[in-house]
Design a protein around this motif. Structure first.
Motif, mmCIF file in Angstrom:
data_model
loop_
_atom_site.group_PDB
_atom_site.id
_atom_site.type_symbol
_atom_site.label_atom_id
_atom_site.label_comp_id
_atom_site.label_asym_id
_atom_site.label_seq_id
_atom_site.Cartn_x
_atom_site.Cartn_y
_atom_site.Cartn_z
ATOM 1 N N PHE A 27 0.768 -1.442 -0.026
ATOM 2 C CA PHE A 27 0.030 0.319 -0.388
ATOM 3 C C PHE A 27 0.716 1.258 0.590
ATOM 4 C CE2 PHE A 27 -2.458 3.393 2.790
ATOM 5 C CZ PHE A 27 -3.753 3.387 1.820
ATOM 6 N N THR A 28 0.233 1.890 -0.771
ATOM 7 C CA THR A 28 1.798 3.755 -1.239
ATOM 8 C C THR A 28 2.271 3.286 -1.959
ATOM 9 O OG1 THR A 28 2.416 3.778 0.835
ATOM 10 C CG2 THR A 28 0.257 4.431 0.846
ATOM 11 N N GLY A 29 3.185 2.067 -2.484
ATOM 12 C CA GLY A 29 3.847 1.670 -3.035
ATOM 13 C C GLY A 29 3.938 1.935 -4.761
ATOM 14 N N SER A 30 4.359 1.012 -5.459
ATOM 15 C CA SER A 30 4.288 1.054 -7.204
ATOM 16 C C SER A 30 5.647 -0.210 -7.212
ATOM 17 C CB SER A 30 5.381 2.526 -7.637
ATOM 18 O OG SER A 30 5.990 2.342 -8.078
ATOM 19 N N SER A 31 5.125 -0.414 -8.415
ATOM 20 C CA SER A 31 6.225 -1.905 -9.105
ATOM 21 C C SER A 31 7.686 -0.947 -8.666
ATOM 22 C CB SER A 31 5.786 -1.468 -10.264
ATOM 23 O OG SER A 31 5.981 -0.290 -11.235
ATOM 24 N N GLN A 32 7.924 0.017 -8.757
ATOM 25 C CA GLN A 32 9.444 1.154 -8.649
ATOM 26 C C GLN A 32 10.007 0.328 -7.725
ATOM 27 O OE1 GLN A 32 10.503 1.674 -12.065
ATOM 28 N NE2 GLN A 32 8.294 0.548 -12.678
ATOM 29 N N ASN A 33 9.434 0.164 -6.642
ATOM 30 C CA ASN A 33 9.834 -0.035 -5.128
ATOM 31 C C ASN A 33 11.010 -1.480 -5.332
ATOM 32 O OD1 ASN A 33 7.254 0.861 -3.733
ATOM 33 N ND2 ASN A 33 8.998 1.698 -3.367
ATOM 34 N N TRP A 34 10.869 -2.687 -6.173
ATOM 35 C CA TRP A 34 11.189 -3.743 -6.399
ATOM 36 C C TRP A 34 12.214 -3.716 -7.270
ATOM 37 C CZ3 TRP A 34 10.571 -6.955 -3.203
ATOM 38 C CH2 TRP A 34 8.723 -7.450 -2.415
ATOM 39 N N LEU A 35 13.191 -2.501 -8.255
ATOM 40 C CA LEU A 35 13.986 -2.534 -8.906
ATOM 41 C C LEU A 35 15.434 -2.832 -8.438
ATOM 42 C CD1 LEU A 35 12.921 0.294 -11.090
ATOM 43 C CD2 LEU A 35 12.521 -1.539 -11.552
ATOM 44 N N PRO A 36 15.597 -2.648 -6.725
ATOM 45 C CA PRO A 36 16.571 -2.867 -5.900
ATOM 46 C C PRO A 36 16.795 -4.999 -6.253
ATOM 47 C CG PRO A 36 15.785 -1.137 -5.038
ATOM 48 C CD PRO A 36 14.991 -1.838 -5.935
ATOM 49 N N ILE A 37 14.936 -4.911 -5.553
ATOM 50 C CA ILE A 37 15.325 -6.570 -5.705
ATOM 51 C C ILE A 37 15.425 -7.310 -7.211
ATOM 52 C CG2 ILE A 37 13.804 -8.589 -4.698
ATOM 53 C CD1 ILE A 37 14.906 -6.698 -3.036
ATOM 54 N N GLU A 162 8.879 2.847 11.784
ATOM 55 C CA GLU A 162 9.704 3.233 12.662
ATOM 56 C C GLU A 162 11.207 2.823 12.584
ATOM 57 O OE1 GLU A 162 10.957 3.137 17.026
ATOM 58 O OE2 GLU A 162 9.082 2.330 16.606
ATOM 59 N N THR A 163 11.724 1.590 12.035
ATOM 60 C CA THR A 163 12.560 1.427 11.124
ATOM 61 C C THR A 163 13.095 1.869 9.866
ATOM 62 O OG1 THR A 163 11.497 -1.106 10.480
ATOM 63 C CG2 THR A 163 12.585 -1.564 12.625
ATOM 64 N N GLN A 164 12.505 2.614 10.058
ATOM 65 C CA GLN A 164 13.101 3.136 8.208
ATOM 66 C C GLN A 164 13.436 3.984 8.396
ATOM 67 O OE1 GLN A 164 10.691 2.794 5.011
ATOM 68 N NE2 GLN A 164 9.707 0.526 5.468
ATOM 69 N N HIS A 165 13.511 4.838 10.102
ATOM 70 C CA HIS A 165 13.617 5.875 10.235
ATOM 71 C C HIS A 165 15.607 5.851 9.885
ATOM 72 C CE1 HIS A 165 10.432 7.406 12.797
ATOM 73 N NE2 HIS A 165 9.926 7.071 11.452
ATOM 74 N N SER A 166 16.253 5.081 10.025
ATOM 75 C CA SER A 166 17.968 4.387 9.845
ATOM 76 C C SER A 166 18.091 5.082 8.516
ATOM 77 C CB SER A 166 18.116 3.268 10.652
ATOM 78 O OG SER A 166 17.240 2.230 10.425
ATOM 79 N N LEU A 167 17.052 4.872 7.702
ATOM 80 C CA LEU A 167 17.824 4.365 6.387
ATOM 81 C C LEU A 167 18.028 5.638 5.510
ATOM 82 C CD1 LEU A 167 14.768 2.468 4.402
ATOM 83 C CD2 LEU A 167 16.984 1.186 4.682
ATOM 84 N N THR A 169 19.395 8.685 3.876
ATOM 85 C CA THR A 169 18.185 10.596 3.498
ATOM 86 C C THR A 169 17.683 9.647 1.628
ATOM 87 O OG1 THR A 169 19.547 12.161 5.009
ATOM 88 C CG2 THR A 169 17.849 12.699 2.865
ATOM 89 N N GLU A 170 18.756 9.630 1.271
ATOM 90 C CA GLU A 170 18.652 9.339 -0.055
ATOM 91 C C GLU A 170 17.425 8.257 -0.172
ATOM 92 O OE1 GLU A 170 20.705 8.020 -4.651
ATOM 93 O OE2 GLU A 170 22.129 7.534 -2.482
ATOM 94 N N VAL A 171 17.521 7.049 0.517
ATOM 95 C CA VAL A 171 16.602 6.038 0.199
ATOM 96 C C VAL A 171 15.082 7.302 0.499
ATOM 97 C CG1 VAL A 171 16.403 3.869 0.866
ATOM 98 C CG2 VAL A 171 17.775 3.986 -0.134
ATOM 99 N N LYS A 172 15.225 7.588 1.796
ATOM 100 C CA LYS A 172 13.921 7.901 2.677
ATOM 101 C C LYS A 172 13.211 8.569 1.409
ATOM 102 C CE LYS A 172 16.048 9.056 6.294
ATOM 103 N NZ LYS A 172 16.521 9.784 7.795
ATOM 104 N N GLN A 173 14.623 9.123 1.135
ATOM 105 C CA GLN A 173 13.418 10.611 -0.512
ATOM 106 C C GLN A 173 12.523 10.161 -1.051
ATOM 107 O OE1 GLN A 173 16.917 13.665 -1.141
ATOM 108 N NE2 GLN A 173 16.184 14.835 1.158
ATOM 109 N N ALA A 174 13.737 9.272 -1.596
ATOM 110 C CA ALA A 174 13.433 8.418 -2.848
ATOM 111 C C ALA A 174 11.446 7.359 -2.895
ATOM 112 C CB ALA A 174 13.646 7.274 -3.314
ATOM 113 N N ILE A 175 11.566 6.338 -1.320
ATOM 114 C CA ILE A 175 10.140 7.128 -0.813
ATOM 115 C C ILE A 175 9.169 7.573 -0.546
ATOM 116 C CG2 ILE A 175 9.039 5.195 0.773
ATOM 117 C CD1 ILE A 175 11.710 4.141 1.337
ATOM 118 N N HIS A 254 16.701 -4.557 4.007
ATOM 119 C CA HIS A 254 17.907 -5.541 3.655
ATOM 120 C C HIS A 254 17.622 -5.607 2.228
ATOM 121 C CE1 HIS A 254 22.010 -6.936 5.256
ATOM 122 N NE2 HIS A 254 21.531 -7.174 6.176
ATOM 123 N N PRO A 255 17.955 -4.807 1.413
ATOM 124 C CA PRO A 255 17.698 -5.313 -0.114
ATOM 125 C C PRO A 255 18.694 -7.050 -0.473
ATOM 126 C CG PRO A 255 18.789 -3.710 -0.799
ATOM 127 C CD PRO A 255 18.435 -3.545 1.113
#
Length: 266
Positions: A27-37, A162-167, A169-175, A254-255
């Motif tokens: 939810f709130t995602g898209s297919s692009q979230n999977w590209l690193p995998i 909550e655990t995503q707060h430690s990602l 800045t680049e990853v958080k901004q992309a999400i 942890h991709p």
């Protein structure tokens, strides 16, 4: 590419060649979230990515009944028919995992293996579903009233992430950017039509699913690890992988390790 099913235009992306892996986002995602995998698999597999109804570049119709999880699962089978793909291995995260389970239960002949990340078969009791539906409807109305940016600010702060707060800045901004690209009507109707409270409970049908199933959860996400444990007791051929030090979105947090676990299962 774009594929039209029942007058709805779905965005579909295909990368690589080989046996088919179908990825379904949350939810709130898209297919692009999977590209690193996907980058870890496209050399040996045909990776199919779909923007689920109401998300990304797929249509966001105004009728919430079109978002019914079993209706959307029929749409995805029609997409596979259009692509001349007989069977796939499914990888679904959270909402996409619930949708993947609906596909596997209703179209078992089309699914080879099933990988569910931080997902569930829905809520067992009708009373639980009614309470959840009321909460989802309230949140949907708040999104409609306050807009996407308000909702993304709220969503980023819920305990589940909550655990995503430690990602980085680049990853958080992309999400965040990807979440903000969604449409209000799409997210509102996804909550109403495909939320955990509105979908059927699949708990009593897990025993019919004979294909290999991998259940992945993050150690910090205790709720979904317990759900995975209970699911494994009902599934005839299931394996649970609990990943230390991560929460709900293992493929984001942890991709490389997520990719390794999936690769070994495949």
């Amino acid at each position: 590419m774009k594929i039209v099913v029942s007058d709805i235009t779905y965005y579909v992306e295909i990368r690589g060649k080989g046996s088919s892996l179908l990825f379904l986002h949350g939810f709130t995602g898209s297919s692009q979230n999977w590209l690193p995998i996907v980058s870890m698999f496209e050399d040996t597999y045909q990776c199919i990515l779909i923007d689920i109804l109401g998300h990304g570049r797929t249509d966001s119709p105004a009728n919430s009944k079109l978002y019914d999880i079993e209706k959307v699962s029929r749409d995805i089978i029609s997409i596979l028919d259009e692509l001349l793909i007989d069977n796939v291995t499914l990888i679904g995260y959270s909402m996409g995992g619930r949708l993947a389970l609906a596909l596997a239960i209703n179209y078992p002949q089309r699914i080879n293996k099933l990988i569910l990340e931080s997902s569930s078969p829905g809520l067992l009791l009708e009373s639980e579903r009614n309470i959840r539906s009321e909460n989802d409807l309230k949140l949907a109305n708040d999104i409609r009233k306050n807009g996407i940016e308000w909702f993304v600010n709220y969503w980023e702060q819920i305990p589940l992430f909550e655990t995503q707060h430690s990602l980085s800045t680049e990853v958080k901004q992309a999400i965040r950017k990807q979440r903000l690209n969604n449409k209000t009507v799409g997210l509102v109707n996804s909550l109403i039509g495909m939320g955990t409270g509105s979908q059927p409970s699949y708990w009593d049908r897990l025993g019919s699913l004979e294909i290999p199933v991998l259940l992945i959860c993050g150690e910090v996400d205790q709720k979904f690890c317990e759900i995975a444990k209970q699911m494994s007791k009902k599934l005839p051929n299931a394996k649970v992988e609990k990943i230390t030090g991560v929460g709900h979105a293992i493929h984001v947090e942890h991709p490389k390790f997520f990719g390794k676990i999936v690769s070994e299962f495949l």
